[in-house]
Design a protein around this motif. Structure first.
Motif, PDB file in Angstrom:
ATOM      1  N   TYR A 188      69.959   3.130 -75.122  1.00 16.13           N
ATOM      2  CA  TYR A 188      69.196   2.414 -74.338  1.00 16.13           C
ATOM      3  C   TYR A 188      68.489   1.710 -75.019  1.00 16.13           C
ATOM      4  O   TYR A 188      67.943   0.182 -74.546  1.00 16.13           O
ATOM      5  CB  TYR A 188      67.849   3.323 -73.546  1.00 16.13           C
ATOM      6  N   GLU A 189      67.964   1.414 -75.936  1.00 16.04           N
ATOM      7  CA  GLU A 189      67.618   0.421 -77.334  1.00 16.04           C
ATOM      8  C   GLU A 189      68.431  -0.734 -77.206  1.00 16.04           C
ATOM      9  O   GLU A 189      67.198  -1.985 -76.801  1.00 16.04           O
ATOM     10  CB  GLU A 189      67.236   1.004 -78.990  1.00 16.04           C
ATOM     11  N   GLY A 190      69.635  -0.807 -76.568  1.00 13.58           N
ATOM     12  CA  GLY A 190      70.418  -1.467 -76.816  1.00 13.58           C
ATOM     13  C   GLY A 190      70.204  -2.700 -75.652  1.00 13.58           C
ATOM     14  O   GLY A 190      71.050  -3.961 -75.584  1.00 13.58           O
ATOM     15  N   THR A 248      67.022  -3.029 -64.231  1.00 15.08           N
ATOM     16  CA  THR A 248      66.798  -2.345 -63.993  1.00 15.08           C
ATOM     17  C   THR A 248      67.242  -0.890 -64.331  1.00 15.08           C
ATOM     18  O   THR A 248      68.718  -0.251 -63.957  1.00 15.08           O
ATOM     19  CB  THR A 248      66.110  -2.149 -62.532  1.00 15.08           C
ATOM     20  N   TYR A 249      66.653   0.565 -64.559  1.00 12.95           N
ATOM     21  CA  TYR A 249      66.968   1.675 -64.849  1.00 12.95           C
ATOM     22  C   TYR A 249      66.895   2.852 -64.483  1.00 12.95           C
ATOM     23  O   TYR A 249      65.990   2.568 -64.281  1.00 12.95           O
ATOM     24  CB  TYR A 249      67.694   1.830 -66.181  1.00 12.95           C
ATOM     25  N   LEU A 250      67.203   3.276 -63.674  1.00 18.23           N
ATOM     26  CA  LEU A 250      67.150   5.024 -63.752  1.00 18.23           C
ATOM     27  C   LEU A 250      67.483   5.831 -64.297  1.00 18.23           C
ATOM     28  O   LEU A 250      68.684   6.084 -64.672  1.00 18.23           O
ATOM     29  CB  LEU A 250      67.624   5.653 -62.204  1.00 18.23           C
ATOM     30  N   VAL A 251      66.067   6.558 -64.872  1.00 22.28           N
ATOM     31  CA  VAL A 251      66.562   7.786 -66.310  1.00 22.28           C
ATOM     32  C   VAL A 251      66.403   8.986 -66.308  1.00 22.28           C
ATOM     33  O   VAL A 251      65.404   9.063 -66.257  1.00 22.28           O
ATOM     34  CB  VAL A 251      65.910   6.833 -67.916  1.00 22.28           C
ATOM     35  N   GLY A 252      67.317   9.654 -66.916  1.00 26.93           N
ATOM     36  CA  GLY A 252      66.319  11.326 -66.753  1.00 26.93           C
ATOM     37  C   GLY A 252      67.699  11.601 -68.156  1.00 26.93           C
ATOM     38  O   GLY A 252      67.396  11.047 -69.553  1.00 26.93           O
ATOM     39  N   ASP A 253      67.662  12.732 -68.127  1.00 32.25           N
ATOM     40  CA  ASP A 253      68.087  13.492 -69.718  1.00 32.25           C
ATOM     41  C   ASP A 253      68.994  13.798 -69.724  1.00 32.25           C
ATOM     42  O   ASP A 253      70.045  14.219 -69.203  1.00 32.25           O
ATOM     43  CB  ASP A 253      67.687  14.485 -69.817  1.00 32.25           C
ATOM     44  N   ARG A 254      69.504  12.875 -70.403  1.00 31.65           N
ATOM     45  CA  ARG A 254      71.111  12.157 -71.209  1.00 31.65           C
ATOM     46  C   ARG A 254      71.851  12.003 -69.718  1.00 31.65           C
ATOM     47  O   ARG A 254      73.110  11.492 -70.050  1.00 31.65           O
ATOM     48  CB  ARG A 254      71.941  13.626 -71.128  1.00 31.65           C
ATOM     49  N   TRP A 255      71.254  11.177 -68.651  1.00 32.45           N
ATOM     50  CA  TRP A 255      71.837  10.639 -67.749  1.00 32.45           C
ATOM     51  C   TRP A 255      71.051   8.994 -67.593  1.00 32.45           C
ATOM     52  O   TRP A 255      69.843   8.988 -67.775  1.00 32.45           O
ATOM     53  CB  TRP A 255      71.974  11.580 -67.147  1.00 32.45           C
ATOM     54  N   THR A 256      72.084   8.164 -66.633  1.00 34.24           N
ATOM     55  CA  THR A 256      71.610   6.413 -67.471  1.00 34.24           C
ATOM     56  C   THR A 256      72.069   6.464 -65.492  1.00 34.24           C
ATOM     57  O   THR A 256      73.347   6.454 -65.420  1.00 34.24           O
ATOM     58  CB  THR A 256      71.264   4.957 -67.729  1.00 34.24           C
ATOM     59  N   VAL A 257      71.352   5.934 -64.712  1.00 33.07           N
ATOM     60  CA  VAL A 257      72.089   4.931 -63.711  1.00 33.07           C
ATOM     61  C   VAL A 257      71.668   2.876 -63.532  1.00 33.07           C
ATOM     62  O   VAL A 257      70.255   3.265 -63.487  1.00 33.07           O
ATOM     63  CB  VAL A 257      71.762   5.906 -62.405  1.00 33.07           C
ATOM     64  N   VAL A 258      72.617   2.512 -63.666  1.00 31.05           N
ATOM     65  CA  VAL A 258      71.763   0.954 -63.427  1.00 31.05           C
ATOM     66  C   VAL A 258      72.390  -0.256 -62.251  1.00 31.05           C
ATOM     67  O   VAL A 258      73.316   0.214 -61.713  1.00 31.05           O
ATOM     68  CB  VAL A 258      72.721   0.389 -64.803  1.00 31.05           C
ATOM     69  N   SER A 259      71.548  -0.080 -62.007  1.00 32.19           N
ATOM     70  CA  SER A 259      71.982  -0.945 -60.088  1.00 32.19           C
ATOM     71  C   SER A 259      70.803  -1.834 -59.887  1.00 32.19           C
ATOM     72  O   SER A 259      69.557  -2.123 -60.553  1.00 32.19           O
ATOM     73  CB  SER A 259      72.093   0.766 -59.418  1.00 32.19           C
ATOM     74  N   ASP A 260      71.082  -1.971 -58.882  1.00 36.73           N
ATOM     75  CA  ASP A 260      69.332  -3.050 -58.368  1.00 36.73           C
ATOM     76  C   ASP A 260      68.326  -2.149 -58.090  1.00 36.73           C
ATOM     77  O   ASP A 260      68.095  -1.434 -57.468  1.00 36.73           O
ATOM     78  CB  ASP A 260      69.730  -3.532 -57.085  1.00 36.73           C
TER      79      ASP A 260
END
Length: 145
Positions: A104-106, A113-125
Protein backbone atom coordinates in the motif's frame (compact mmCIF):
# COMPACT_ATOMS: atom_id res chain seq x y z
CA UNK A 1 21.97 -18.75 4.91
CA UNK A 2 22.81 -15.09 4.42
CA UNK A 3 22.47 -15.44 0.64
CA UNK A 4 19.04 -17.06 1.05
CA UNK A 5 17.83 -14.17 3.23
CA UNK A 6 19.11 -11.67 0.67
CA UNK A 7 17.36 -13.59 -2.11
CA UNK A 8 14.06 -13.57 -0.19
CA UNK A 9 14.34 -9.80 0.35
CA UNK A 10 15.06 -9.18 -3.34
CA UNK A 11 12.18 -11.47 -4.37
CA UNK A 12 9.73 -9.81 -1.97
CA UNK A 13 10.76 -6.34 -3.17
CA UNK A 14 10.43 -7.38 -6.81
CA UNK A 15 6.98 -8.89 -6.24
CA UNK A 16 5.83 -5.76 -4.43
CA UNK A 17 7.06 -3.56 -7.27
CA UNK A 18 5.47 -5.88 -9.83
CA UNK A 19 2.17 -5.85 -7.96
CA UNK A 20 2.12 -2.07 -7.75
CA UNK A 21 3.11 -1.69 -11.40
CA UNK A 22 0.55 -4.16 -12.71
CA UNK A 23 -2.25 -2.69 -10.63
CA UNK A 24 -1.46 0.83 -11.73
CA UNK A 25 -0.84 0.15 -15.41
CA UNK A 26 -3.71 -2.26 -15.97
CA UNK A 27 -6.55 -0.20 -14.54
CA UNK A 28 -5.27 3.19 -13.43
CA UNK A 29 -8.00 5.71 -13.92
CA UNK A 30 -7.52 8.89 -11.91
CA UNK A 31 -10.62 10.06 -10.13
CA UNK A 32 -11.91 13.47 -11.18
CA UNK A 33 -11.15 16.11 -8.58
CA UNK A 34 -14.89 16.49 -7.91
CA UNK A 35 -14.95 12.98 -6.41
CA UNK A 36 -12.58 13.90 -3.58
CA UNK A 37 -14.54 13.16 -0.43
CA UNK A 38 -14.09 12.08 3.14
CA UNK A 39 -12.62 8.91 1.64
CA UNK A 40 -9.52 10.87 0.58
CA UNK A 41 -6.72 9.88 2.93
CA UNK A 42 -3.20 11.19 2.42
CA UNK A 43 -2.06 8.51 4.85
CA UNK A 44 -3.68 5.42 6.26
CA UNK A 45 -5.75 6.12 9.37
CA UNK A 46 -4.30 4.46 12.45
CA UNK A 47 -7.28 4.44 14.80
CA UNK A 48 -9.91 3.15 12.38
CA UNK A 49 -12.38 0.44 13.20
CA UNK A 50 -11.13 -3.06 12.29
CA UNK A 51 -11.23 -3.87 8.60
CA UNK A 52 -13.23 -6.89 7.41
CA UNK A 53 -11.52 -9.97 6.08
CA UNK A 54 -12.59 -11.63 2.82
CA UNK A 55 -11.37 -14.59 0.82
CA UNK A 56 -10.33 -14.22 -2.81
CA UNK A 57 -13.40 -16.24 -3.85
CA UNK A 58 -15.72 -13.92 -1.94
CA UNK A 59 -14.10 -10.83 -3.47
CA UNK A 60 -14.35 -12.27 -6.99
CA UNK A 61 -18.04 -13.08 -6.40
CA UNK A 62 -18.67 -9.52 -5.19
CA UNK A 63 -17.17 -8.02 -8.37
CA UNK A 64 -18.92 -10.67 -10.50
CA UNK A 65 -15.65 -11.99 -11.91
CA UNK A 66 -16.07 -15.39 -13.53
CA UNK A 67 -12.72 -15.48 -15.39
CA UNK A 68 -9.93 -14.17 -13.17
CA UNK A 69 -6.41 -13.97 -14.55
CA UNK A 70 -3.71 -14.67 -11.97
CA UNK A 71 -0.86 -12.20 -12.40
CA UNK A 72 1.16 -12.92 -9.25
CA UNK A 73 0.94 -16.03 -7.09
CA UNK A 74 3.63 -15.74 -4.42
CA UNK A 75 3.90 -16.52 -0.75
CA UNK A 76 3.52 -12.82 0.17
CA UNK A 77 0.67 -11.84 -2.11
CA UNK A 78 -1.67 -13.05 -4.79
CA UNK A 79 -2.74 -10.66 -7.54
CA UNK A 80 -5.64 -11.35 -9.86
CA UNK A 81 -6.88 -9.19 -12.73
CA UNK A 82 -10.45 -9.36 -13.96
CA UNK A 83 -12.41 -7.67 -16.70
CA UNK A 84 -16.16 -7.75 -16.27
CA UNK A 85 -18.96 -6.12 -18.22
CA UNK A 86 -18.67 -3.15 -15.85
CA UNK A 87 -14.90 -2.67 -16.16
CA UNK A 88 -11.51 -3.84 -14.94
CA UNK A 89 -10.47 -4.78 -11.40
CA UNK A 90 -7.18 -5.82 -9.84
CA UNK A 91 -7.51 -7.81 -6.62
CA UNK A 92 -4.65 -8.41 -4.21
CA UNK A 93 -4.73 -10.69 -1.20
CA UNK A 94 -1.87 -10.70 1.28
CA UNK A 95 -0.68 -13.29 3.78
CA UNK A 96 0.00 -10.66 6.44
CA UNK A 97 -1.04 -7.11 7.23
CA UNK A 98 2.65 -6.16 7.09
CA UNK A 99 2.83 -7.30 3.44
CA UNK A 100 -0.34 -5.36 2.65
CA UNK A 101 0.97 -2.20 4.34
CA UNK A 102 4.26 -2.44 2.40
CA UNK A 103 2.39 -2.81 -0.90
CA UNK A 104 0.00 0.00 0.00
CA UNK A 105 2.78 2.45 0.86
CA UNK A 106 4.33 1.90 -2.57
CA UNK A 107 1.00 2.06 -4.40
CA UNK A 108 -0.05 5.40 -2.87
CA UNK A 109 2.59 7.21 -4.91
CA UNK A 110 0.81 6.18 -8.12
CA UNK A 111 -2.58 7.52 -7.08
CA UNK A 112 -5.79 5.64 -7.77
CA UNK A 113 -8.77 4.35 -5.84
CA UNK A 114 -8.67 1.31 -3.56
CA UNK A 115 -11.20 -0.73 -1.64
CA UNK A 116 -9.19 -1.86 1.38
CA UNK A 117 -9.97 -4.68 3.79
CA UNK A 118 -7.97 -6.80 6.18
CA UNK A 119 -5.24 -8.40 4.02
CA UNK A 120 -7.01 -7.63 0.72
CA UNK A 121 -7.28 -4.69 -1.68
CA UNK A 122 -9.30 -4.11 -4.84
CA UNK A 123 -8.14 -1.46 -7.31
CA UNK A 124 -10.58 -0.09 -9.85
CA UNK A 125 -12.49 2.94 -11.02
CA UNK A 126 -14.17 4.63 -8.03
CA UNK A 127 -17.67 4.01 -9.43
CA UNK A 128 -16.95 0.28 -9.76
CA UNK A 129 -15.94 -0.02 -6.10
CA UNK A 130 -19.30 1.11 -4.68
CA UNK A 131 -21.08 -2.24 -5.13
CA UNK A 132 -18.27 -4.48 -3.80
CA UNK A 133 -17.86 -2.05 -0.90
CA UNK A 134 -21.52 -2.58 0.00
CA UNK A 135 -21.02 -6.36 -0.05
CA UNK A 136 -17.56 -6.68 1.49
CA UNK A 137 -17.24 -3.64 3.72
CA UNK A 138 -13.83 -2.11 4.08
CA UNK A 139 -12.77 1.39 3.23
CA UNK A 140 -12.63 3.20 -0.13
CA UNK A 141 -9.53 5.37 -0.39
CA UNK A 142 -8.53 7.73 -3.18
CA UNK A 143 -5.02 9.09 -3.64
CA UNK A 144 -3.88 11.66 -6.14
CA UNK A 145 -0.33 11.61 -7.43
Amino acid sequence: MREMKHLRIVAASSLTALGVGLAVFTIFAPAPSSTATAHDHPTRPVADKPLPGASLDRILAAIKCDRPSVQVDASELRQVSCRTGAGRYVVMTFTTRKNQDAWYEGARAYGGTYLVGDRWTVVSDPKLLVQPHAQLGGRIETHHH
